[in-house]
Design an enzyme around this catalytic site. Structure first.
Site, PDB file in Angstrom:
ATOM      1  N   ASP A  33       0.839  -1.195   0.000  1.00 19.96           N
ATOM      2  CA  ASP A  33       0.000   0.000   0.000  1.00 19.96           C
ATOM      3  C   ASP A  33       0.872   1.242   0.000  1.00 19.96           C
ATOM      4  O   ASP A  33       1.853   1.315   0.738  1.00 19.96           O
ATOM      5  CB  ASP A  33      -0.883   0.001   1.249  1.00 19.96           C
ATOM      6  CG  ASP A  33      -1.935  -1.088   1.183  1.00 19.96           C
ATOM      7  OD1 ASP A  33      -2.632  -1.154   0.168  1.00 19.96           O
ATOM      8  OD2 ASP A  33      -2.033  -1.864   2.139  1.00 19.96           O
ATOM      9  N   ASP A 173      -9.730  -6.145  -1.305  1.00 19.32           N
ATOM     10  CA  ASP A 173      -8.740  -5.607  -0.367  1.00 19.32           C
ATOM     11  C   ASP A 173      -9.434  -4.947   0.814  1.00 19.32           C
ATOM     12  O   ASP A 173     -10.297  -4.082   0.630  1.00 19.32           O
ATOM     13  CB  ASP A 173      -7.879  -4.581  -1.129  1.00 19.32           C
ATOM     14  CG  ASP A 173      -6.693  -4.082  -0.320  1.00 19.32           C
ATOM     15  OD1 ASP A 173      -6.432  -4.620   0.764  1.00 19.32           O
ATOM     16  OD2 ASP A 173      -6.032  -3.138  -0.800  1.00 19.32           O
TER      17      ASP A 173
HETATM   18  C1  DX5 Z   1      -6.262  -0.656   3.262  1.00 16.36           C
HETATM   19  C2  DX5 Z   1      -5.196  -1.314   2.448  1.00 16.36           C
HETATM   20  C3  DX5 Z   1      -5.148  -2.789   2.607  1.00 16.36           C
HETATM   21  C4  DX5 Z   1      -4.848  -3.236   4.019  1.00 16.36           C
HETATM   22  C5  DX5 Z   1      -5.566  -4.523   4.279  1.00 16.36           C
HETATM   23  O1  DX5 Z   1      -6.345   0.686   2.919  1.00 16.36           O
HETATM   24  O2  DX5 Z   1      -5.359  -1.024   1.076  1.00 16.36           O
HETATM   25  O3  DX5 Z   1      -4.249  -3.401   1.687  1.00 16.36           O
HETATM   26  O4  DX5 Z   1      -3.494  -3.455   4.251  1.00 16.36           O
HETATM   27  O5  DX5 Z   1      -5.392  -4.868   5.596  1.00 16.36           O
HETATM   28  P1  DX5 Z   1      -6.389  -5.860   6.311  1.00 16.36           P
HETATM   29  O6  DX5 Z   1      -6.339  -7.165   5.563  1.00 16.36           O
HETATM   30  O7  DX5 Z   1      -5.840  -5.967   7.687  1.00 16.36           O
HETATM   31  O8  DX5 Z   1      -7.735  -5.232   6.273  1.00 16.36           O
HETATM   32 ZN    ZN Z   2      -4.224  -2.219  -0.525  1.00 17.53          ZN
END
Ligand code: DX5
Ligand code: ZN
Length: 224
Positions: A33, A173
């Site tokens: 990210d 995601d």
């Molecule tokens: C959120 C990000 C995700 C995040 C997901 O803005 O884009 O990629 O890291 O994390 P989890 O799986 O913990 O929700």
């Molecule tokens: Zn992401």
């Protein structure tokens, strides 16, 4: 089905170890990210993190740009070693030109939809996309819960993609866990990004294994 390990909530003091752990769990995709503090209310990573990881893994590096002005950084992220770059549909820039630039650099290109953005927003770009990323939470932070409205967009997108005759994977995601994997896979997801659903869990190998079983069961039921 593919599972991508999200580095957002991994242990940044030992990023290399986090990547190796993902490989040991049998994963082949790492999700990075990137946040600019403007498009989303958080700041994350930068290209140096992608470049640091590139030499230690052959995993597919999936870079998710939550940036208001991604065009400025495409070259930098490709040079850092990105295999795919996903930008957001909600930005004000020239999206076709950005996709073109990503492809010109020999990289795959995706577009992401925030929770309130309708599936229709992706239609003008489908002919050129390699991936569609559907946010299941408001982007910016890991550890949130998926929303029913976001899951409901998956079959609509699946149908829209099928009509193009192209095979474009749908990546989901935010908030993906072992417990909701079946639901999102049945709704049409192909790639599941997982952060806190793996890192911090006592037995991620078992979770990955169980999710593959869920996927196989799903394939068998759709074949029948
Ligand atoms: C959120 C990000 C995700 C995040 C997901 O803005 O884009 O990629 O890291 O994390 P989890 O799986 O913990 O929700
Ligand atoms: Zn992401």
């Amino acid at each position: 089905m593919e599972i991508a390990a999200s580095m957002l909530n991994a242990n940044l003091l030992n990023l290399g170890e986090d990547v190796r752990m993902a490989e040991q769990w049998g994963l082949r995709m790492i999700h990075f990210d990137q946040m600019d503090g403007h498009f989303v209310p958080n700041i994350a990573f930068g290209p140096a993190f992608v470049a640091a990881v590139r030499p230690i893994t052959s995993c597919f590096l999936d870079v998710h740009l939550m940036l208001s002005d991604p065009m400025r950084f495409i070259d930098t992220f490709v040079d850092a070693g990105a295999d795919n770059i996903t930008i957001h549909a909600e930005i004000e820039g020239d999206i076709p030109a950005i996709i073109k630039e990503i492809h010109a650099k020999g990289c795959k290109a995706g577009i992401s939809l925030n929770p309130e953005t309708p599936p229709e927003a992706i239609r003008p770009y489908l002919a050129d996309l390699d991936m569609v990323l559907v946010m299941m939470v408001h982007p910016g932070f890991g550890g949130q819960h998926i929303s029913d409205e976001c899951v409901a967009k998956l079959p609509v997108l699946k149908q829209m993609i099928a009509e193009t005759g192209r095979e474009i994977p749908i990546e989901v995601d935010g908030g993906i866990k072992r417990e909701n994997a079946e639901r999102v896979l049945e709704a049409g997801a192909d790639i599941l990004v997982m952060g806190t659903g793996l890192y911090g869990e006592p037995d991620p190998t078992a979770i990955v294994h169980e999710m593959r079983e869920v996927w196989n069961a799903h394939l068998n039921s759709t074949r029948r």
